[in-house]
Scaffold this active site. Sequence first.
Site, mmCIF file in Angstrom:
data_model
loop_
_atom_site.group_PDB
_atom_site.id
_atom_site.type_symbol
_atom_site.label_atom_id
_atom_site.label_comp_id
_atom_site.label_asym_id
_atom_site.label_seq_id
_atom_site.Cartn_x
_atom_site.Cartn_y
_atom_site.Cartn_z
ATOM 1 N N HIS A 392 0.814 -1.215 0.000
ATOM 2 C CA HIS A 392 0.000 0.000 0.000
ATOM 3 C C HIS A 392 0.852 1.271 0.000
ATOM 4 O O HIS A 392 0.337 2.372 -0.205
ATOM 5 C CB HIS A 392 -0.943 0.014 1.203
ATOM 6 C CG HIS A 392 -2.297 0.560 0.889
ATOM 7 N ND1 HIS A 392 -2.505 1.557 -0.036
ATOM 8 C CD2 HIS A 392 -3.526 0.250 1.377
ATOM 9 C CE1 HIS A 392 -3.790 1.841 -0.114
ATOM 10 N NE2 HIS A 392 -4.432 1.066 0.728
ATOM 11 N N ASP A 396 -2.086 1.934 -4.932
ATOM 12 C CA ASP A 396 -3.364 2.331 -4.340
ATOM 13 C C ASP A 396 -4.422 1.264 -4.618
ATOM 14 O O ASP A 396 -4.333 0.514 -5.595
ATOM 15 C CB ASP A 396 -3.823 3.668 -4.927
ATOM 16 C CG ASP A 396 -2.886 4.804 -4.554
ATOM 17 O OD1 ASP A 396 -2.254 4.712 -3.484
ATOM 18 O OD2 ASP A 396 -2.771 5.768 -5.337
#
Length: 420
Positions: A392, A396
């Site tokens: 992450h 995204d």
Amino acid sequence: MARFTFRLPDIGEGIAEAEIVAWHVKIGDKVSEDQQVADMMTDKATVEMESPVSGVVVELAGEVGDQVAIGSALMVIEVEGDDVVETPAAEPAEAETPGVEEVVEAAPAPAPMPAPEPAPVAASEPVAHKQVLASPAVRARAKDLGIDLASVKADGNHVRHADLDAYLRYGSGQGYHAPHASRAREDQPIKVIGMRRRIAENMAASKRAIPHFTYVDEIDVTALEAMRADLNDNRGQRPKLTMLPFLIVAICRALPDFPMINARYDDEAGVVTRHGRVHLGMAAQTDAGLMVPVIRDAQDKNVWQLAAEIGRLAEAARTGKAKSEELSGSTLTVTSLGPLGGIATTPVINRPEVAIIGPNKIVERPIFAKNSQGGDEIVRAKLMNLSISCDHRVVDGWDAASFVQAVKKLLETPVLLFAD
């Protein structure tokens, strides 16, 4: 008599130490030149170490699981013959064989430690078995239940079904185990070494350093499975196609629009490298543990070439013959459990990559579909969930979902996989 100190040679670029994963000799054994004596594991591969001389093993560097630095003594071998150049122990001379030094010891070699004698086992006293009278049917039933008829108390001269029932219901159960019942076993401590230790360290580092998230989508592979069956029926001498080559083609076709997926993140330098080529890691289960051989330039291969390369690399990994360069340098990894794939997976990223893709098993289920008149009808469909875990820090959630849906479109319209 003289001694050879066999020092661990440089077995890989940039390798500072290696782990002992197996000894094939012990102190006191006679070894011959070129005989395999140990297996050493680096971060990339397992290397077989061979004795450079013939003689008797008098010292070993350590136990299985210990680390040995490059250039340190791996083993000491006592050798014979006048052709051995004797030098003072304080000034060892290099032998012609790399990684070996000859050192003279003034004192005779110590005798190998005798193996401890096993503790005497007390002889059990013979047990007298009385003749048990029972019908063939009762005997057969007792055998099926795993019951020793001698332990069953009979109400009379013969053991009857009622006696078996009473034994099962009220008896002490001594000597009786229900068929296929679980039984207590001894605890078995297993040292975590070799490939298993590497896997443990890598997985812990990945989960500790990378904030994972997983996205799962469902894909209708009915048309793709029909195409795969047709291609396999007409494959000739080419390898049989599984789902994996088609998935790889779809991944490679989708990646140009999502370059953040095919990347490696050097978090210490703070640099993300988006790779133009797809060097696809293929997680493979072996007896030694999980290995990840790499399909180089997967973007340039068709389904038949991918199937051949998958088979070759999987076999090399299973037999321990994969080369170090075949086990490193991946930019993205696919992990598949095949028919065992379950409903969904949350795979762990192969650090320093930023994503890993996990296809799950194909199942048949009824779904609603539009008929030729525009109405709804229930049809049989083959469905597969596709999982992706991402870093992450780099990827995204929107990008991960969009990438998987691009792959989904290609797999659900399989003719696009072969279109220019």
